[in-house]
Motif scaffolding. Structure first.
Motif, PDB file in Angstrom:
ATOM      1  N   THR A 318     -11.848  -7.081   1.507  1.00 41.94           N
ATOM      2  CA  THR A 318     -12.033  -5.647   1.698  1.00 41.94           C
ATOM      3  C   THR A 318     -11.056  -5.132   2.751  1.00 41.94           C
ATOM      4  O   THR A 318     -10.482  -5.903   3.531  1.00 41.94           O
ATOM      5  CB  THR A 318     -13.471  -5.324   2.117  1.00 41.94           C
ATOM      6  OG1 THR A 318     -13.789  -6.075   3.297  1.00 41.94           O
ATOM      7  CG2 THR A 318     -14.447  -5.680   1.002  1.00 41.94           C
ATOM      8  N   LEU A 319     -10.872  -3.821   2.765  1.00 44.20           N
ATOM      9  CA  LEU A 319      -9.899  -3.202   3.664  1.00 44.20           C
ATOM     10  C   LEU A 319     -10.593  -2.593   4.873  1.00 44.20           C
ATOM     11  O   LEU A 319     -11.661  -1.976   4.744  1.00 44.20           O
ATOM     12  CB  LEU A 319      -9.124  -2.109   2.921  1.00 44.20           C
ATOM     13  CG  LEU A 319      -8.303  -2.576   1.714  1.00 44.20           C
ATOM     14  CD1 LEU A 319      -7.735  -1.377   0.967  1.00 44.20           C
ATOM     15  CD2 LEU A 319      -7.197  -3.517   2.150  1.00 44.20           C
ATOM     16  N   LYS A 320      -9.980  -2.752   6.030  1.00 48.27           N
ATOM     17  CA  LYS A 320     -10.483  -2.088   7.220  1.00 48.27           C
ATOM     18  C   LYS A 320     -10.049  -0.630   7.210  1.00 48.27           C
ATOM     19  O   LYS A 320      -9.012  -0.282   6.644  1.00 48.27           O
ATOM     20  CB  LYS A 320      -9.968  -2.786   8.480  1.00 48.27           C
ATOM     21  CG  LYS A 320     -10.492  -4.205   8.633  1.00 48.27           C
ATOM     22  CD  LYS A 320     -10.036  -4.826   9.940  1.00 48.27           C
ATOM     23  CE  LYS A 320     -10.602  -6.241  10.077  1.00 48.27           C
ATOM     24  NZ  LYS A 320     -10.178  -6.878  11.354  1.00 48.27           N
ATOM     25  N   ARG A 321     -10.854   0.228   7.828  1.00 43.47           N
ATOM     26  CA  ARG A 321     -10.528   1.644   7.906  1.00 43.47           C
ATOM     27  C   ARG A 321      -9.177   1.818   8.598  1.00 43.47           C
ATOM     28  O   ARG A 321      -8.916   1.216   9.649  1.00 43.47           O
ATOM     29  CB  ARG A 321     -11.620   2.381   8.684  1.00 43.47           C
ATOM     30  CG  ARG A 321     -11.517   3.895   8.688  1.00 43.47           C
ATOM     31  CD  ARG A 321     -11.937   4.497   7.365  1.00 43.47           C
ATOM     32  NE  ARG A 321     -13.301   4.191   6.993  1.00 43.47           N
ATOM     33  CZ  ARG A 321     -14.357   4.981   7.236  1.00 43.47           C
ATOM     34  NH1 ARG A 321     -14.191   6.123   7.873  1.00 43.47           N
ATOM     35  NH2 ARG A 321     -15.559   4.633   6.829  1.00 43.47           N
ATOM     36  N   VAL A 322      -8.332   2.646   8.021  1.00 43.01           N
ATOM     37  CA  VAL A 322      -7.029   2.911   8.624  1.00 43.01           C
ATOM     38  C   VAL A 322      -7.215   3.769   9.871  1.00 43.01           C
ATOM     39  O   VAL A 322      -7.950   4.753   9.858  1.00 43.01           O
ATOM     40  CB  VAL A 322      -6.098   3.627   7.629  1.00 43.01           C
ATOM     41  CG1 VAL A 322      -4.820   4.100   8.318  1.00 43.01           C
ATOM     42  CG2 VAL A 322      -5.763   2.702   6.468  1.00 43.01           C
ATOM     43  N   ILE A 323      -6.541   3.372  10.944  1.00 44.64           N
ATOM     44  CA  ILE A 323      -6.560   4.157  12.181  1.00 44.64           C
ATOM     45  C   ILE A 323      -5.258   4.941  12.253  1.00 44.64           C
ATOM     46  O   ILE A 323      -4.181   4.368  12.443  1.00 44.64           O
ATOM     47  CB  ILE A 323      -6.710   3.253  13.420  1.00 44.64           C
ATOM     48  CG1 ILE A 323      -7.955   2.366  13.287  1.00 44.64           C
ATOM     49  CG2 ILE A 323      -6.770   4.099  14.682  1.00 44.64           C
ATOM     50  CD1 ILE A 323      -9.254   3.114  13.175  1.00 44.64           C
ATOM     51  N   MET A 324      -5.342   6.248  12.071  1.00 46.62           N
ATOM     52  CA  MET A 324      -4.146   7.091  12.154  1.00 46.62           C
ATOM     53  C   MET A 324      -3.789   7.314  13.620  1.00 46.62           C
ATOM     54  O   MET A 324      -4.648   7.673  14.435  1.00 46.62           O
ATOM     55  CB  MET A 324      -4.393   8.424  11.458  1.00 46.62           C
ATOM     56  CG  MET A 324      -4.590   8.298   9.957  1.00 46.62           C
ATOM     57  SD  MET A 324      -4.868   9.897   9.140  1.00 46.62           S
ATOM     58  CE  MET A 324      -6.591  10.207   9.593  1.00 46.62           C
ATOM     59  N   THR A 325      -2.542   7.097  13.961  1.00 49.50           N
ATOM     60  CA  THR A 325      -2.112   7.203  15.354  1.00 49.50           C
ATOM     61  C   THR A 325      -0.858   8.052  15.469  1.00 49.50           C
ATOM     62  O   THR A 325      -0.096   8.195  14.510  1.00 49.50           O
ATOM     63  CB  THR A 325      -1.815   5.826  15.958  1.00 49.50           C
ATOM     64  OG1 THR A 325      -0.617   5.282  15.373  1.00 49.50           O
ATOM     65  CG2 THR A 325      -2.966   4.857  15.767  1.00 49.50           C
ATOM     66  N   SER A 326      -0.645   8.589  16.657  1.00 51.45           N
ATOM     67  CA  SER A 326       0.620   9.276  16.951  1.00 51.45           C
ATOM     68  C   SER A 326       1.722   8.264  17.208  1.00 51.45           C
ATOM     69  O   SER A 326       2.898   8.529  16.926  1.00 51.45           O
ATOM     70  CB  SER A 326       0.458  10.166  18.184  1.00 51.45           C
ATOM     71  OG  SER A 326      -0.465  11.205  17.945  1.00 51.45           O
ATOM     72  N   GLU A 327       1.349   7.080  17.722  1.00 51.76           N
ATOM     73  CA  GLU A 327       2.361   6.076  18.063  1.00 51.76           C
ATOM     74  C   GLU A 327       2.926   5.384  16.830  1.00 51.76           C
ATOM     75  O   GLU A 327       4.099   5.002  16.815  1.00 51.76           O
ATOM     76  CB  GLU A 327       1.762   5.035  19.009  1.00 51.76           C
ATOM     77  CG  GLU A 327       1.397   5.582  20.381  1.00 51.76           C
ATOM     78  CD  GLU A 327       0.053   6.310  20.396  1.00 51.76           C
ATOM     79  OE1 GLU A 327      -0.280   6.898  21.434  1.00 51.76           O
ATOM     80  OE2 GLU A 327      -0.645   6.290  19.348  1.00 51.76           O
TER      81      GLU A 327
END
Length: 331
Positions: A318-327
């Motif tokens: 399964t896939l982990k939730r994507v963490i959207m970042t500015s970096e």
């Protein structure tokens, strides 16, 4: 005896004081492993607006394909007449190449360089695109071909591969959009696409003809933007979920299903109603490529920008939730 106790007490007090001071010094001293200051790398392209990303790896280089949002600041709809291509060898520094493909390269099309995807087969690069058909009402899917990942690309068929009169699962005129393509381990190619209905069909080895019937897949709250990929023994079908769009995904052991819905993968993309993803493995790492309306002051749903963050798999696939970042991605 009293003198000995006094001396011993003094030694203990001095020792405790030293330990306390050492502890304070350790806490105050910066860690040698402390992370360096991170750069702000998202969005990855800042001189033009980019949307609907897709990407491939060829000769250890990543090629990123995107639509070009050209809507003026006072125009609140999509204005997209061409597609763009960029390349990178580190996922951070991107080189822009000459415009490889425009709507006008398809004589039968009249507008809208919407979402598209490129795949390589037998030394050629096939680009599946969404456009508005010139004579058959509604959106259509065309195919362009080139000998290089940066083009120039030309119409491979002289006509549309998919037209709106070929699909009947919904009666809207824009259900034939957002093509995604995969070549399975046995060499069989498949095309996925759709809006409100998720379609898929086999492709012949020449990559420009369907090989059999068009089928549909039932997915919870499917809006658009299917992306098909495989890792290990699992097939993954991610897609835009509801509207404004999040990204959700399903998994299967077979490309023909059954597909098991697994939940949300990416939350609402900042300042953008749409959420369009590409998933890529490069040099042993996995990446989630998407767009937001994040360029200020004029970014938004019709002036979007591509960003990249890491994608991670759990042990069960399964896939982990994507963490959207500015970096984003760092060197």
């Amino acid at each position: 005896m009293k003198k000995s106790l006094f001396i011993l007490s003094g030694i203990l007090l001095f020792s405790c004081k030293q330990e306390k001071e050492a502890s304070i010094q350790v806490e105050e001293k910066p860690s040698l492993t402390e992370a360096k200051e991170l750069s702000i790398n998202n969005p990855i392209i800042t001189d033009v607006y980019t949307a609907d990303p897709a990407a491939i790896v060829h000769n250890d280089t990543v090629y990123l394909y995107a639509g070009h949002d050209e809507a003026p600041n006072d125009f609140n709809f999509y204005k997209m007449d061409e597609w763009l291509v960029f390349s990178s060898i580190n996922m951070v520094d991107w080189t822009s190449h000459p415009v490889p493909l425009k709507v006008t390269d398809f004589e039968w099309a009249k507008a809208d360089a919407w979402a598209a995807q490129v795949i390589e087969r037998n030394g050629k690069f096939y680009w599946y695109v969404t456009v508005e058909h010139g004579t058959i009402p509604g959106k259509s899917i065309g195919v362009a071909v080139a000998d290089s990942p940066t083009g120039p690309f030309k119409d491979a068929l002289g006509k549309a591969l998919i037209t709106n009169d070929m699909t009947k699962a919904t009666d809207i005129s824009w259900d034939d959009i957002d093509p995604s393509v995969i070549i399975d381990d046995d060499g069989q190619a498949y095309l996925f696409w759709g809006n409100t209905a998720c379609y898929y069909a086999k492709l012949k080895e020449n990559m420009v003809e369907l090989d059999g019937e068009i089928k549909t897949i039932d997915l919870p709250n499917f809006t658009e933007a299917p992306w098909i990929h495989k890792k290990g023994e699992w097939y993954y079908l991610s897609y835009a979920f509801q509207f404004p769009e999040k990204t959700a995904y399903a998994m299967s052991k077979s490309i023909d299903g059954p597909w098991e819905y697994k939940g949300i993968l990416n939350e609402l993309a900042g300042n953008s109603n749409t959420n369009h993803q590409a998933i890529l493995e490069y040099k042993g790492l996995d990446y989630f490529i998407y767009h937001t309306g994040g360029i200020q002051p004029n970014g938004g749903s019709f002036r979007r920008s591509v960003s990249i963050d890491r994608l991670h798999y759990n042990e069960d696939g399964t896939l982990k939730r994507v963490i959207m970042t500015s970096e984003g991605i760092q060197k």
